[in-house]
Design a protein around this motif. Structure first.
Motif, PDB file in Angstrom:
ATOM      1  N   UNK A 118     -23.371 -28.336  -7.669  1.00 55.26           N
ATOM      2  CA  UNK A 118     -22.810 -27.595  -6.544  1.00 55.26           C
ATOM      3  C   UNK A 118     -21.307 -27.839  -6.462  1.00 55.26           C
ATOM      4  N   UNK A 119     -20.616 -26.916  -5.837  1.00 54.26           N
ATOM      5  CA  UNK A 119     -19.192 -27.091  -5.571  1.00 54.26           C
ATOM      6  C   UNK A 119     -19.044 -27.971  -4.327  1.00 54.26           C
ATOM      7  N   UNK A 149     -15.326 -12.901  -4.850  1.00 48.83           N
ATOM      8  CA  UNK A 149     -15.947 -13.712  -3.797  1.00 48.83           C
ATOM      9  C   UNK A 149     -15.220 -13.550  -2.470  1.00 48.83           C
ATOM     10  N   UNK A 150     -13.892 -13.491  -2.508  1.00 51.29           N
ATOM     11  CA  UNK A 150     -13.110 -13.291  -1.284  1.00 51.29           C
ATOM     12  C   UNK A 150     -13.368 -11.912  -0.683  1.00 51.29           C
ATOM     13  N   UNK A 151     -13.243 -10.876  -1.510  1.00 47.32           N
ATOM     14  CA  UNK A 151     -13.362  -9.498  -1.005  1.00 47.32           C
ATOM     15  C   UNK A 151     -14.779  -9.160  -0.548  1.00 47.32           C
ATOM     16  N   UNK A 152     -15.786  -9.772  -1.165  1.00 53.32           N
ATOM     17  CA  UNK A 152     -17.176  -9.497  -0.780  1.00 53.32           C
ATOM     18  C   UNK A 152     -17.587 -10.271   0.465  1.00 53.32           C
ATOM     19  N   UNK A 153     -16.791 -11.260   0.853  1.00 46.02           N
ATOM     20  CA  UNK A 153     -17.141 -12.092   1.998  1.00 46.02           C
ATOM     21  C   UNK A 153     -17.985 -13.296   1.608  1.00 46.02           C
ATOM     22  N   UNK A 154     -18.355 -13.396   0.336  1.00 49.49           N
ATOM     23  CA  UNK A 154     -19.169 -14.528  -0.095  1.00 49.49           C
ATOM     24  C   UNK A 154     -18.387 -15.840  -0.081  1.00 49.49           C
ATOM     25  N   UNK A 201     -17.127 -17.078   2.343  1.00 48.92           N
ATOM     26  CA  UNK A 201     -17.518 -17.766   3.572  1.00 48.92           C
ATOM     27  C   UNK A 201     -18.758 -18.630   3.343  1.00 48.92           C
ATOM     28  N   UNK A 202     -19.438 -18.417   2.209  1.00 50.49           N
ATOM     29  CA  UNK A 202     -20.693 -19.115   1.944  1.00 50.49           C
ATOM     30  C   UNK A 202     -20.638 -20.049   0.741  1.00 50.49           C
ATOM     31  N   UNK A 203     -19.649 -19.890  -0.109  1.00 48.64           N
ATOM     32  CA  UNK A 203     -19.540 -20.723  -1.310  1.00 48.64           C
ATOM     33  C   UNK A 203     -18.074 -20.945  -1.643  1.00 48.64           C
ATOM     34  N   UNK A 204     -17.808 -21.981  -2.379  1.00 51.87           N
ATOM     35  CA  UNK A 204     -16.435 -22.289  -2.766  1.00 51.87           C
ATOM     36  C   UNK A 204     -15.871 -21.201  -3.655  1.00 51.87           C
ATOM     37  N   UNK A 205     -14.752 -20.630  -3.269  1.00 48.47           N
ATOM     38  CA  UNK A 205     -14.151 -19.534  -4.026  1.00 48.47           C
ATOM     39  C   UNK A 205     -12.798 -19.922  -4.610  1.00 48.47           C
ATOM     40  N   UNK A 206     -12.461 -21.209  -4.586  1.00 51.42           N
ATOM     41  CA  UNK A 206     -11.175 -21.626  -5.133  1.00 51.42           C
ATOM     42  C   UNK A 206     -11.193 -21.503  -6.648  1.00 51.42           C
ATOM     43  N   UNK A 207     -10.000 -21.395  -7.218  1.00 50.93           N
ATOM     44  CA  UNK A 207      -9.893 -21.271  -8.676  1.00 50.93           C
ATOM     45  C   UNK A 207     -10.516 -22.485  -9.369  1.00 50.93           C
ATOM     46  N   UNK A 208     -10.226 -23.684  -8.880  1.00 48.56           N
ATOM     47  CA  UNK A 208     -10.745 -24.899  -9.513  1.00 48.56           C
ATOM     48  C   UNK A 208     -12.263 -24.938  -9.528  1.00 48.56           C
ATOM     49  N   UNK A 264     -14.368 -22.342  -9.295  1.00 49.11           N
ATOM     50  CA  UNK A 264     -14.909 -21.287 -10.150  1.00 49.11           C
ATOM     51  C   UNK A 264     -14.589 -21.537 -11.625  1.00 49.11           C
ATOM     52  N   UNK A 265     -13.451 -22.158 -11.914  1.00 50.12           N
ATOM     53  CA  UNK A 265     -13.106 -22.472 -13.297  1.00 50.12           C
ATOM     54  C   UNK A 265     -14.088 -23.514 -13.843  1.00 50.12           C
ATOM     55  N   UNK A 266     -14.441 -24.495 -13.040  1.00 60.12           N
ATOM     56  CA  UNK A 266     -15.411 -25.510 -13.472  1.00 60.12           C
ATOM     57  C   UNK A 266     -16.774 -24.865 -13.725  1.00 60.12           C
ATOM     58  N   UNK A 267     -17.158 -23.934 -12.850  1.00 62.18           N
ATOM     59  CA  UNK A 267     -18.426 -23.217 -13.034  1.00 62.18           C
ATOM     60  C   UNK A 267     -18.398 -22.430 -14.339  1.00 62.18           C
ATOM     61  N   UNK A 268     -17.287 -21.735 -14.611  1.00 65.00           N
ATOM     62  CA  UNK A 268     -17.145 -20.934 -15.825  1.00 65.00           C
ATOM     63  C   UNK A 268     -17.183 -21.815 -17.072  1.00 65.00           C
ATOM     64  N   UNK A 269     -16.528 -22.959 -17.016  1.00 62.52           N
ATOM     65  CA  UNK A 269     -16.532 -23.881 -18.159  1.00 62.52           C
ATOM     66  C   UNK A 269     -17.947 -24.360 -18.466  1.00 62.52           C
ATOM     67  N   UNK A 270     -18.716 -24.678 -17.435  1.00 63.01           N
ATOM     68  CA  UNK A 270     -20.102 -25.113 -17.637  1.00 63.01           C
ATOM     69  C   UNK A 270     -20.953 -23.964 -18.165  1.00 63.01           C
ATOM     70  N   UNK A 271     -20.742 -22.761 -17.651  1.00 62.83           N
ATOM     71  CA  UNK A 271     -21.472 -21.594 -18.150  1.00 62.83           C
ATOM     72  C   UNK A 271     -21.203 -21.401 -19.638  1.00 62.83           C
ATOM     73  N   UNK A 272     -19.948 -21.483 -20.038  1.00 61.33           N
ATOM     74  CA  UNK A 272     -19.603 -21.314 -21.448  1.00 61.33           C
ATOM     75  C   UNK A 272     -20.196 -22.424 -22.307  1.00 61.33           C
ATOM     76  N   UNK A 273     -20.227 -23.644 -21.787  1.00 65.07           N
ATOM     77  CA  UNK A 273     -20.854 -24.748 -22.523  1.00 65.07           C
ATOM     78  C   UNK A 273     -22.344 -24.469 -22.724  1.00 65.07           C
TER      79      UNK A 273
END
Length: 193
Positions: free
Chosen positions: A20-21, A81-86, A88-95, A97-106
């Motif tokens: 989780x973030x 995430x910002x424009x959809x309003x999400x 407000x429910x999950x971390x939308x910072x670059x850091x 989301x970048x960590x999430x993307x790195x794990x997805x790619x791994x």
């Protein structure tokens, strides 16, 4: 999360183990905030295990469609995430989301390696055309793709793009596969010709 902390595990360790973030957990622990971006029913749903799973699927879909298929970057996911309003429910910072993307790619690379070995054992012999080129994201990479399936046969960092470097790389990329390359398609660089 509360069970992990009661068992003596730190919040950071519990968050990491749950993938989780930290900003998401901070949001969950923060006092309720009235937000036009997050309807109360949706906010309540997100507090349930099913809601968490749904939010993770949306986040995964955003990363898959935007970054992996669409070729855009993590900042576009943050904007979504910002424009959809999400946000407000999950971390939308670059850091975050970048960590999430790195794990997805791994995970994609890990799964591809495993599936490659399984598929190579069971595939019938095939004749292939191979599309070859170089990419320059983080140094030169030799890339070869089978154009019908869009299967990446080779993606390898290389210091050279000579005919010998290409031959060695393609030989390694095709190792284990029952294939015969009948055609190479390229931009007609000297090493490829």
């Amino acid at each position: 999360m509360a069970h992990a902390q009661q068992a003596g595990q730190s919040q950071r360790a519990a968050i990491t183990r749950a993938s989780l973030a930290r900003s998401t957990v901070r949001h969950w622990n923060a006092p309720p905030v009235t937000s036009a971006a997050a309807p109360a029913a949706l906010a309540d749903f997100i507090e349930t295990p099913e809601g968490v799973e749904w939010l993770r699927r949306v986040q995964m879909a955003a990363h898959w469609c935007i970054c992996e298929q669409g070729g855009a970057g993590v900042r576009v996911v943050c904007d979504f995430l910002e424009l959809s309003g999400l946000s407000a429910l999950t971390g939308a910072s670059y850091g975050t989301q970048q960590a999430f993307q790195a794990e997805l790619e791994r995970q994609i690379v890990s799964s591809a390696t495993t599936l490659r070995e399984v598929l190579a054992k069971t595939m019938p012999h095939r004749l292939l055309s191979v599309v070859e080129d170089e990419t320059w994201q983080d140094g030169m990479r030799l890339v070869a793709i089978e154009p019908v399936s869009n299967f990446i046969l080779l993606e390898q960092v290389s210091a050279a793009r000579s005919a010998a470097a290409w031959s060695q790389a393609l030989e390694r990329g095709l190792a284990g596969f029952k294939v015969t390359v009948v055609q190479g398609i390229s931009d007609e660089a000297k090493g490829l010709l």
